[in-house]
Design a protein around this motif. Sequence first.
Motif, PDB file in Angstrom:
ATOM      1  N   LEU A 124       0.743  -1.088  -0.032  1.00 42.85           N
ATOM      2  CA  LEU A 124      -0.196  -0.017   0.019  1.00 42.85           C
ATOM      3  C   LEU A 124       0.914   1.214  -0.082  1.00 42.85           C
ATOM      4  CD1 LEU A 124      -2.690  -0.825   2.610  1.00 42.85           C
ATOM      5  CD2 LEU A 124      -3.029  -0.388   0.092  1.00 42.85           C
ATOM      6  N   GLY A 125       2.032   1.032   0.144  1.00 39.77           N
ATOM      7  CA  GLY A 125       3.111   2.256   0.340  1.00 39.77           C
ATOM      8  C   GLY A 125       3.476   2.713   1.461  1.00 39.77           C
ATOM      9  N   HIS A 126       3.199   1.960   2.737  1.00 44.25           N
ATOM     10  CA  HIS A 126       3.788   2.147   3.849  1.00 44.25           C
ATOM     11  C   HIS A 126       5.303   1.843   4.266  1.00 44.25           C
ATOM     12  CE1 HIS A 126       0.029   3.593   5.496  1.00 44.25           C
ATOM     13  NE2 HIS A 126      -0.710   2.420   5.258  1.00 44.25           N
ATOM     14  N   SER A 127       6.015   2.600   4.751  1.00 43.51           N
ATOM     15  CA  SER A 127       7.277   2.311   5.386  1.00 43.51           C
ATOM     16  C   SER A 127       7.310   0.977   6.050  1.00 43.51           C
ATOM     17  CB  SER A 127       8.082   3.404   5.574  1.00 43.51           C
ATOM     18  OG  SER A 127       7.684   3.694   7.253  1.00 43.51           O
ATOM     19  N   HIS A 128       8.662   0.389   6.177  1.00 44.31           N
ATOM     20  CA  HIS A 128       8.778  -0.794   7.053  1.00 44.31           C
ATOM     21  C   HIS A 128       8.248  -0.340   8.668  1.00 44.31           C
ATOM     22  CE1 HIS A 128      11.210  -4.542   7.950  1.00 44.31           C
ATOM     23  NE2 HIS A 128      10.632  -4.084   9.233  1.00 44.31           N
ATOM     24  N   ARG A 129       8.610   0.707   9.289  1.00 45.62           N
ATOM     25  CA  ARG A 129       8.249   1.179  10.499  1.00 45.62           C
ATOM     26  C   ARG A 129       6.994   1.467  10.619  1.00 45.62           C
ATOM     27  NH1 ARG A 129      13.044   4.998  13.259  1.00 45.62           N
ATOM     28  NH2 ARG A 129      14.755   3.146  13.118  1.00 45.62           N
ATOM     29  N   ARG A 130       6.251   2.107   9.721  1.00 42.90           N
ATOM     30  CA  ARG A 130       4.836   2.663   9.607  1.00 42.90           C
ATOM     31  C   ARG A 130       4.094   1.372   9.626  1.00 42.90           C
ATOM     32  NH1 ARG A 130       4.496   5.993   5.375  1.00 42.90           N
ATOM     33  NH2 ARG A 130       5.183   7.526   6.587  1.00 42.90           N
ATOM     34  N   ALA A 131       4.464   0.386   8.635  1.00 39.50           N
ATOM     35  CA  ALA A 131       3.484  -0.757   8.793  1.00 39.50           C
ATOM     36  C   ALA A 131       3.550  -1.527  10.038  1.00 39.50           C
ATOM     37  CB  ALA A 131       4.130  -1.727   7.733  1.00 39.50           C
ATOM     38  N   VAL A 132       4.701  -1.827  10.676  1.00 36.45           N
ATOM     39  CA  VAL A 132       4.729  -2.217  12.069  1.00 36.45           C
ATOM     40  C   VAL A 132       3.973  -1.389  13.023  1.00 36.45           C
ATOM     41  CG1 VAL A 132       6.193  -2.728  14.239  1.00 36.45           C
ATOM     42  CG2 VAL A 132       7.028  -3.198  11.461  1.00 36.45           C
TER      43      VAL A 132
END
Length: 406
Positions: free
Chosen positions: A306-314
Amino acid sequence: MRIYVLLALVAAAVTYLTTPLARWLALRTGAITAVRDRDVHVTPIPRMGGVAMLLGMAVAIAFASRMPFLAGEFRTSTAWAILAGAAMVCLLGAADDIWELDWVTKLTGQLLAAGVMVWLGQVQLYALPIWGQTIPSSRMSLVVTVLIVVVAMNAVNFVDGLDGLAAGLIAIGGTAFFIYTYLLTADTGAESYANLATMMVAVLVGACIGFLPHNFHPARIFMGDSGSMLIGLTIAAAGIHVTGQVDAAAVTTRQQFPAFLPLLLPVAVLLLPLVDMGLAVVRRVGAGKSPFHPDRRHLHHRLLQLGHSHRRAVLIMYLWTALFAFGGAALVRWTTTQVLWAVGVGMVVALGLTLGPLRGRRAQGPPGGAGGAGGRPGNDGGPDGGDDGGHDDDGPVRGRLEVGVG
């Protein structure tokens, strides 16, 4: 409350200080997560962080056994039986981190560890604290309890696909569970607030918090199967134990549903991995493949796509876990209607953050496999290890690389 916080701090400190030792051990023994074309991580990462988490929990439990406040909780073997079961699955996971065991061996080890814990410590589900429902026989009780523990271990193993994901989810959900069990003990009129389940969850949360600084993106070490199975077994054991401590005859109509929650709260904590696992099984079987066949369509993969960064997904997965776990825990103080309204509003906010404008550009094609907190990412399925464990059905890349240990 202060005693439990102190135990959590002890577990966190020991885990934090011994994690570099676990990393050194992983490098020495070849417990390294190789980089594959579908992985998120880009450099080989050692695993086996669960060994440090076990040490943190063991020291904290030994410390608790010397405290007068908790002395009554050590008059039986339950606490030591839970620790023994945790040690067994941790060692099993460490062996898998090094040698990549086959799924039959892992499942057998999980069943054995759960069985030993149940048999030695009477961590067993005999009855549901609502409407006086009982499990018909002791043999069925044993089977049901072992099944719950094994499912919990593999659910945590399954979700362990991004840096800091599994440890953070259990730290957040475990905190909600800790608050719930503490308040439930007070509400049921107990003479003392000392409670074994509350103690075990506090120690577990501390171990997860102590591990996170080493594991949050970019991770320096993964917890591996040694960690994911350890925390899955512990939170399941705590839920089963506190459920068995509730006197169904003493529970009022208003308390019936909250009294049933000790068994349901671990489900709320593990809701995301359980949903992810269920969807994966349906998806793969529907496509005529093995339910353990690896793919790149997990929840965390979709967040990355969806375009989230690694940290934001977590962090988004943290938010969803907190919403359900604390929503469940709130039932001990607020009415079901109030909690449903609050959770409903929270879901709207969480959905907006998940699908809203914070996303970056949509990823082209499916993202890489899980490069996460647990170990060998990209694999799936029950006892063969989820995104952090086991080997791929289509031929694994062995995780044993020549990496200098300095």
